[in-house]
Design a protein around this motif. Sequence first.
Motif, PDB file in Angstrom:
ATOM      1  N   THR A  21       0.847  -1.206   0.000  1.00  0.00           N
ATOM      2  CA  THR A  21       0.000   0.000   0.000  1.00  0.00           C
ATOM      3  C   THR A  21       0.876   1.248   0.000  1.00  0.00           C
ATOM      4  O   THR A  21       0.947   1.955  -1.012  1.00  0.00           O
ATOM      5  CB  THR A  21      -0.926  -0.001   1.221  1.00  0.00           C
ATOM      6  N   ARG A  62       3.491  12.246  15.645  1.00  0.00           N
ATOM      7  CA  ARG A  62       2.092  11.827  15.591  1.00  0.00           C
ATOM      8  C   ARG A  62       1.464  11.954  16.968  1.00  0.00           C
ATOM      9  O   ARG A  62       2.037  11.504  17.958  1.00  0.00           O
ATOM     10  CB  ARG A  62       2.044  10.370  15.139  1.00  0.00           C
ATOM     11  N   ASP A 108      -3.971   8.890  17.919  1.00  0.00           N
ATOM     12  CA  ASP A 108      -4.167   8.234  16.619  1.00  0.00           C
ATOM     13  C   ASP A 108      -3.546   6.831  16.663  1.00  0.00           C
ATOM     14  O   ASP A 108      -2.325   6.700  16.682  1.00  0.00           O
ATOM     15  CB  ASP A 108      -3.496   9.097  15.535  1.00  0.00           C
ATOM     16  N   HIS A 111       0.854  -5.342  12.000  1.00  0.00           N
ATOM     17  CA  HIS A 111       1.062  -6.174  10.812  1.00  0.00           C
ATOM     18  C   HIS A 111       1.508  -7.574  11.223  1.00  0.00           C
ATOM     19  O   HIS A 111       2.403  -7.710  12.065  1.00  0.00           O
ATOM     20  CB  HIS A 111       2.125  -5.526   9.913  1.00  0.00           C
ATOM     21  N   THR A 139     -10.319  -1.612  20.908  1.00  0.00           N
ATOM     22  CA  THR A 139     -10.143  -2.387  19.674  1.00  0.00           C
ATOM     23  C   THR A 139      -8.719  -2.230  19.158  1.00  0.00           C
ATOM     24  O   THR A 139      -8.010  -1.288  19.522  1.00  0.00           O
ATOM     25  CB  THR A 139     -11.098  -1.870  18.580  1.00  0.00           C
ATOM     26  N   ARG A 196      -3.490  -6.017  10.162  1.00  0.00           N
ATOM     27  CA  ARG A 196      -3.451  -6.283   8.729  1.00  0.00           C
ATOM     28  C   ARG A 196      -2.310  -7.229   8.399  1.00  0.00           C
ATOM     29  O   ARG A 196      -1.302  -7.272   9.105  1.00  0.00           O
ATOM     30  CB  ARG A 196      -3.366  -4.950   7.988  1.00  0.00           C
ATOM     31  N   SER A 252       1.874   4.779   8.386  1.00  0.00           N
ATOM     32  CA  SER A 252       2.563   5.208   7.177  1.00  0.00           C
ATOM     33  C   SER A 252       3.807   6.020   7.580  1.00  0.00           C
ATOM     34  O   SER A 252       3.783   6.743   8.572  1.00  0.00           O
ATOM     35  CB  SER A 252       1.624   6.027   6.293  1.00  0.00           C
ATOM     36  N   SER A 286      -4.358   0.912   3.182  1.00  0.00           N
ATOM     37  CA  SER A 286      -5.316  -0.198   3.243  1.00  0.00           C
ATOM     38  C   SER A 286      -6.740   0.266   3.568  1.00  0.00           C
ATOM     39  O   SER A 286      -6.953   1.272   4.237  1.00  0.00           O
ATOM     40  CB  SER A 286      -4.858  -1.194   4.314  1.00  0.00           C
ATOM     41  N   ARG A 317     -12.141   3.319   6.656  1.00  0.00           N
ATOM     42  CA  ARG A 317     -11.308   4.047   5.694  1.00  0.00           C
ATOM     43  C   ARG A 317     -11.370   3.310   4.359  1.00  0.00           C
ATOM     44  O   ARG A 317     -11.041   2.133   4.305  1.00  0.00           O
ATOM     45  CB  ARG A 317      -9.849   4.111   6.183  1.00  0.00           C
ATOM     46  N   SER A 319     -12.545   6.163  13.927  1.00  0.00           N
ATOM     47  CA  SER A 319     -11.185   5.864  13.487  1.00  0.00           C
ATOM     48  C   SER A 319     -10.407   7.164  13.562  1.00  0.00           C
ATOM     49  O   SER A 319     -10.463   7.985  12.660  1.00  0.00           O
ATOM     50  CB  SER A 319     -11.216   5.329  12.050  1.00  0.00           C
ATOM     51  N   GLY A 357      -7.690   8.372  13.047  1.00  0.00           N
ATOM     52  CA  GLY A 357      -6.795   8.880  11.999  1.00  0.00           C
ATOM     53  C   GLY A 357      -7.542   9.528  10.857  1.00  0.00           C
ATOM     54  O   GLY A 357      -6.937  10.127   9.969  1.00  0.00           O
TER      55      GLY A 357
END
Length: 360
Positions: free
Chosen positions: A31, A54, A58, A63, A126, A130, A152, A190, A203, A234, A236
């Motif tokens: 991505t 950041r 957020d 992964h 939560t 991914r 990212s 994603s 998203r 969400s 972000g």
Amino acid sequence: MTSILSPTPENIAVAAEALLRSRVVAMPTETVYGLAGVAYDDVALATIFTVKERPTFDPLIVHVLPPTGAADVHLTELGLLDHQALDARARERLNRLARAFWPGPLTLVMPRGPKVPDLVTSGLGTVAVRCPGHPITQELLAKVQRPLAAPSANRFGRISPTSAAHVLEELGGRIDFILDGGPSAVGIESTVVSVTEPPTLLRPGSIARDRMETALGESIGVALANAALAAQASPGMLERHYAPGKRFVRLPAPISALTTADAERLKTAVAEEEGPVALICVLGDPRAAATRLRELTGRDVLAHTLSLTGDPAEAARNLFRTLRLLDSTGAALMVAEPVGEPSGVLFAIADRLSRATTAL
Ligand code: TXA
Ligand code: MG
């Protein structure tokens, strides 16, 4: 000093070893590039937030390697999923979506398991998980043998990186290594979906809602209609994001169909700055629009299309690279034509453009 490492087995081992020492490493995914740290490691997680500037409200995506069996079992073993908190329907949803789209550009949001630190979830109940499809990401995960948290690899609020060179632009001097996996094949972050009741698209991305609905046999809600609500679901999903440094406006209609009042507003906006105007068309040949824009503003026009042949997947791949390119020119203003009636990945492109721009 930040080094770009070619993805040899030796360099992947170097990156893995750094991760196991609580360091952060930029890694490719299909991505966008991610800034990775071991997901169980508070020191690495804190570094991710500092390096990216950041805000800690957020949360991060975790992964993992592709599950060998059912996703719910695998994620519970990793301590990422709270199995008790997952009812039968949500479990079925999780497993079906994972089976259909993992490895790939889909992030699933689920009840958070006992091994997930607060920093990953920003204190939410939560966690987002991914399973990337990029072979280098998988090799790195296999070497580290731990889940990797990775947002990212850009400074907060800026354009996501789709190459090692972009990461260097964003984070050069702040991290030791960037693992170079070539240009990102998808080019847009994603798709994020919550699997608990009611299933919700948080998203949009390259995996479109209708494909997931087909895999599930049920409909998925969309959390985007109300920006404030979406930002809660969400965090972000801030209204302004992916922002170039330059003023970037979206047009209410294609240049050929602007009303006189809109055309006047555009002229006024251009008149505030020196230099040419940068134009982004999403699909197709930009030349007619460029000619019209030149006539309208009296300025030179740097015109870019995201896909000359009108291919939405190519447009997604080129989006962030093009924004970055046009932002680095001497253009007075960046202008985007609207996407029309977006569906599939065009919906995700429209979403990113609406966050990167302001209305005319
Ligand atoms: O494609 C991607 O997802 C890339 C690559 C590196 O994997 N990562 C990425 O991360 O885009 P980031 O941090 O830029 O975006 C993560 C998104 C944010 O919108 C965040 O709010 C959302 O995922 N998110 C993370 N955890 C969440 C949770 N528990 N509930 C809802 N949304 C969550
Ligand atoms: Mg991001």
